[in-house]
Design a protein around this motif. Structure first.
Motif, PDB file in Angstrom:
ATOM      1  N   LEU A 138      41.946  51.700  37.724  1.00 49.41           N
ATOM      2  CA  LEU A 138      41.357  52.187  39.339  1.00 49.41           C
ATOM      3  C   LEU A 138      42.298  52.812  39.866  1.00 49.41           C
ATOM      4  N   PRO A 139      42.008  54.173  40.234  1.00 52.87           N
ATOM      5  CA  PRO A 139      43.256  54.744  41.010  1.00 52.87           C
ATOM      6  C   PRO A 139      43.324  54.117  42.540  1.00 52.87           C
ATOM      7  N   LEU A 140      44.132  53.606  43.009  1.00 57.45           N
ATOM      8  CA  LEU A 140      44.187  53.035  44.530  1.00 57.45           C
ATOM      9  C   LEU A 140      44.518  54.087  45.614  1.00 57.45           C
ATOM     10  N   ALA A 141      45.684  54.761  45.235  1.00 61.35           N
ATOM     11  CA  ALA A 141      46.143  55.547  46.163  1.00 61.35           C
ATOM     12  C   ALA A 141      46.978  56.771  45.518  1.00 61.35           C
ATOM     13  N   PRO A 142      46.498  58.117  45.871  1.00 56.70           N
ATOM     14  CA  PRO A 142      47.478  59.381  45.321  1.00 56.70           C
ATOM     15  C   PRO A 142      48.909  59.199  45.805  1.00 56.70           C
ATOM     16  N   PRO A 143      49.823  59.905  45.282  1.00 57.77           N
ATOM     17  CA  PRO A 143      51.269  59.722  45.972  1.00 57.77           C
ATOM     18  C   PRO A 143      51.161  60.030  47.257  1.00 57.77           C
ATOM     19  N   SER A 144      51.880  59.034  47.887  1.00 56.07           N
ATOM     20  CA  SER A 144      52.154  59.170  49.583  1.00 56.07           C
ATOM     21  C   SER A 144      53.468  58.733  49.983  1.00 56.07           C
ATOM     22  N   ALA A 145      53.709  59.157  51.146  1.00 54.93           N
ATOM     23  CA  ALA A 145      55.190  58.592  51.916  1.00 54.93           C
ATOM     24  C   ALA A 145      54.650  57.631  52.747  1.00 54.93           C
ATOM     25  N   ASP A 146      53.382  57.315  52.846  1.00 51.88           N
ATOM     26  CA  ASP A 146      53.168  56.135  53.821  1.00 51.88           C
ATOM     27  C   ASP A 146      53.336  54.699  53.336  1.00 51.88           C
ATOM     28  N   TYR A 147      54.732  54.441  53.116  1.00 47.08           N
ATOM     29  CA  TYR A 147      55.240  53.207  52.349  1.00 47.08           C
ATOM     30  C   TYR A 147      54.413  51.970  52.973  1.00 47.08           C
ATOM     31  N   ALA A 148      54.361  52.066  54.473  1.00 51.03           N
ATOM     32  CA  ALA A 148      53.771  50.731  54.994  1.00 51.03           C
ATOM     33  C   ALA A 148      52.519  50.503  54.281  1.00 51.03           C
ATOM     34  N   ALA A 149      51.403  51.423  54.150  1.00 53.89           N
ATOM     35  CA  ALA A 149      50.328  51.326  53.881  1.00 53.89           C
ATOM     36  C   ALA A 149      50.435  51.065  52.181  1.00 53.89           C
ATOM     37  N   LEU A 150      51.242  51.458  51.565  1.00 53.35           N
ATOM     38  CA  LEU A 150      51.444  51.199  50.106  1.00 53.35           C
ATOM     39  C   LEU A 150      51.762  49.774  49.985  1.00 53.35           C
ATOM     40  N   ASP A 151      52.667  49.258  50.920  1.00 51.46           N
ATOM     41  CA  ASP A 151      53.130  47.976  50.666  1.00 51.46           C
ATOM     42  C   ASP A 151      52.004  46.953  50.880  1.00 51.46           C
ATOM     43  N   ARG A 152      51.236  47.307  51.831  1.00 49.72           N
ATOM     44  CA  ARG A 152      50.079  46.385  52.055  1.00 49.72           C
ATOM     45  C   ARG A 152      49.130  46.429  50.921  1.00 49.72           C
ATOM     46  N   MET A 153      48.834  47.447  50.368  1.00 46.38           N
ATOM     47  CA  MET A 153      48.001  47.764  49.169  1.00 46.38           C
ATOM     48  C   MET A 153      48.264  46.930  48.144  1.00 46.38           C
ATOM     49  N   ILE A 154      49.724  46.818  47.784  1.00 44.75           N
ATOM     50  CA  ILE A 154      50.304  46.058  46.479  1.00 44.75           C
ATOM     51  C   ILE A 154      50.379  44.644  46.915  1.00 44.75           C
ATOM     52  N   ALA A 155      50.609  44.244  48.003  1.00 46.92           N
ATOM     53  CA  ALA A 155      50.688  42.778  48.383  1.00 46.92           C
ATOM     54  C   ALA A 155      49.281  42.207  48.168  1.00 46.92           C
ATOM     55  N   ASP A 156      48.133  42.986  48.413  1.00 46.33           N
ATOM     56  CA  ASP A 156      46.852  42.503  48.239  1.00 46.33           C
ATOM     57  C   ASP A 156      46.288  42.491  46.991  1.00 46.33           C
ATOM     58  N   LEU A 157      46.998  43.028  45.954  1.00 44.38           N
ATOM     59  CA  LEU A 157      46.269  42.999  44.568  1.00 44.38           C
ATOM     60  C   LEU A 157      46.252  41.803  43.753  1.00 44.38           C
ATOM     61  N   GLU A 158      44.925  41.575  43.115  1.00 44.56           N
ATOM     62  CA  GLU A 158      44.836  40.356  42.425  1.00 44.56           C
ATOM     63  C   GLU A 158      44.197  40.770  40.987  1.00 44.56           C
ATOM     64  N   SER A 159      44.478  39.743  40.069  1.00 41.09           N
ATOM     65  CA  SER A 159      43.717  40.040  38.555  1.00 41.09           C
ATOM     66  C   SER A 159      42.279  39.618  38.915  1.00 41.09           C
ATOM     67  N   GLY A 160      41.699  40.557  38.042  1.00 43.31           N
ATOM     68  CA  GLY A 160      40.020  40.224  38.111  1.00 43.31           C
ATOM     69  C   GLY A 160      39.195  41.391  38.651  1.00 43.31           C
ATOM     70  N   ILE A 161      39.850  42.166  39.492  1.00 46.22           N
ATOM     71  CA  ILE A 161      39.042  43.188  39.948  1.00 46.22           C
ATOM     72  C   ILE A 161      38.506  44.311  39.022  1.00 46.22           C
ATOM     73  N   LEU A 162      38.642  44.272  37.843  1.00 46.51           N
ATOM     74  CA  LEU A 162      38.111  45.032  36.965  1.00 46.51           C
ATOM     75  C   LEU A 162      37.849  43.934  35.687  1.00 46.51           C
ATOM     76  N   PRO A 163      37.286  44.757  34.860  1.00 51.55           N
ATOM     77  CA  PRO A 163      36.789  43.735  33.570  1.00 51.55           C
ATOM     78  C   PRO A 163      38.028  43.365  32.634  1.00 51.55           C
ATOM     79  N   ASP A 164      38.014  42.429  32.273  1.00 55.82           N
ATOM     80  CA  ASP A 164      39.455  41.939  31.829  1.00 55.82           C
ATOM     81  C   ASP A 164      39.664  42.629  30.262  1.00 55.82           C
ATOM     82  N   GLY A 165      40.824  42.785  30.102  1.00 52.91           N
ATOM     83  CA  GLY A 165      41.419  43.512  29.155  1.00 52.91           C
ATOM     84  C   GLY A 165      43.071  44.270  29.276  1.00 52.91           C
TER      85      GLY A 165
END
Length: 314
Positions: A138-165
């Motif tokens: 799952l592509p979440l964010a294309p290359p960006s210099a908005d480091y604050a937004a990227l930081d929040r996105m990584i902080a919210d990641l959880e296992s299970g949002i896709l079929p396991d494997g």
């Protein structure tokens, strides 16, 4: 722009020749014997005579300028380093259920997220993108210099949002898709996983061949156990080594949070030194200007000696 530098600084040793040129230029023929010079003492040197006495200095100056030209004065052109276009990095993160195993004081996923956030926050001119994968990617964010937004996105990641494997191939392919149109001087994928490829999708070696064709370096990081037996059963380290080797990157194994931080720091250092070397391949060369000035001075010297000052000793 970088500071002024010299391609061949050893050439400055030739400056020792300059005093010799001055001595030779001032060498005069043997003087004539006269009974007395008292009658000539009230006479002042003419302008022509004073100019003739200055001619040796012209030759010394010309020699000095030629030596500087030979030393190769130049200034590196760093205009290729443009904020936001120095390095494009895509983090491809494994979110499979095995990443929930204990790792230090937390689990592998939480530590991976924490270190990835530190890495993003430490960027300056680089752009960072994010891809996550399990069985699919799952592509979440294309290359960006908005480091604050990227930081929040990584902080919210959880296992299970896709079929396991563990779809290493599709995780790499999705990251490459983000970088395909990038014009950055350096394009990099950092792929983190703790398992073997087991998804019915594009194979890791095919994805690595694509990365090599696109000239994208892939750094692979294995989150591994301290137990060699368990480690060999959990993760295909040889595959990760091959992916990195085929694309000009490197494989790193991390057995704890501290090692994982060191891996990110090393990757950052490798890419920064690489982009710095590449950005200074173009130089503004000043040697020809010094050589032209020396030639002009020598031409003036010869012209004066052959015309106005032809009969006067220097």
């Amino acid at each position: 722009m970088s500071g002024l530098e010299f391609a061949a600084p050893a050439a400055f040793a030739l400056l020792l020749v300059a005093p010799l040129v001055a001595l030779l230029a001032r060498r005069r023929p043997a003087p004539l014997s006269v009974p007395s010079t008292a009658a000539l003492e009230p006479l002042r040197p003419t302008r022509r005579l004073r100019l003739a006495r200055a001619l040796p200095a012209l030759r010394v100056l010309a020699v000095a300028l030629l030596v500087i030209a030979l030393a190769g004065p130049r200034r590196g052109d760093a205009r290729t380093i443009i904020p936001g276009e120095g390095i494009d990095i895509v983090l491809s993160l494994d979110l499979s259920s095995s990443m929930l195993q204990r790792f230090g004081d937390s689990n592998r996923l939480e530590v991976t997220k924490e270190v990835a956030r530190e890495f993003v926050r430490s960027r300056q001119d680089d752009r960072v993108g994010i891809v996550v994968f399990q069985q699919d990617a799952l592509p979440l964010a294309p290359p960006s210099a908005d480091y604050a937004a990227l930081d929040r996105m990584i902080a919210d990641l959880e296992s299970g949002i896709l079929p396991d494997g563990t779809g290493i191939g599709v995780g790499l392919a999705a990251a490459l898709s983000m970088l395909q149109e990038s014009t950055a001087a350096s394009r990099v994928v950092i792929l983190i996983t703790d398992g073997e490829h087991n998804a019915p999708s594009i194979g890791p070696r095919e994805a690595a061949a694509l990365a090599a064709a696109l000239k994208v370096r892939v750094y692979t990081i294995g989150i591994v156990s301290n137990d060699p037996f368990q480690r060999s059963r959990e993760i295909d380290e040889q595959l990760l080594r091959d992916i990195a080797a085929d694309t000009g990157g490197r494989y790193f194994a991390a057995t704890g949070p501290g090692e994982l931080r060191q891996v990110y720091e090393e990757i950052s250092s490798l890419e920064r030194s690489r982009i710095t070397r590449e950005s200074f391949e173009a130089f503004d060369e000043y040697g020809p200007w010094f050589a032209a000035a020396a030639a002009g001075i020598l031409a003036v010297d010869l012209l004066l000696r052959g015309t106005l000052l032809r009969r006067l000793p220097a």
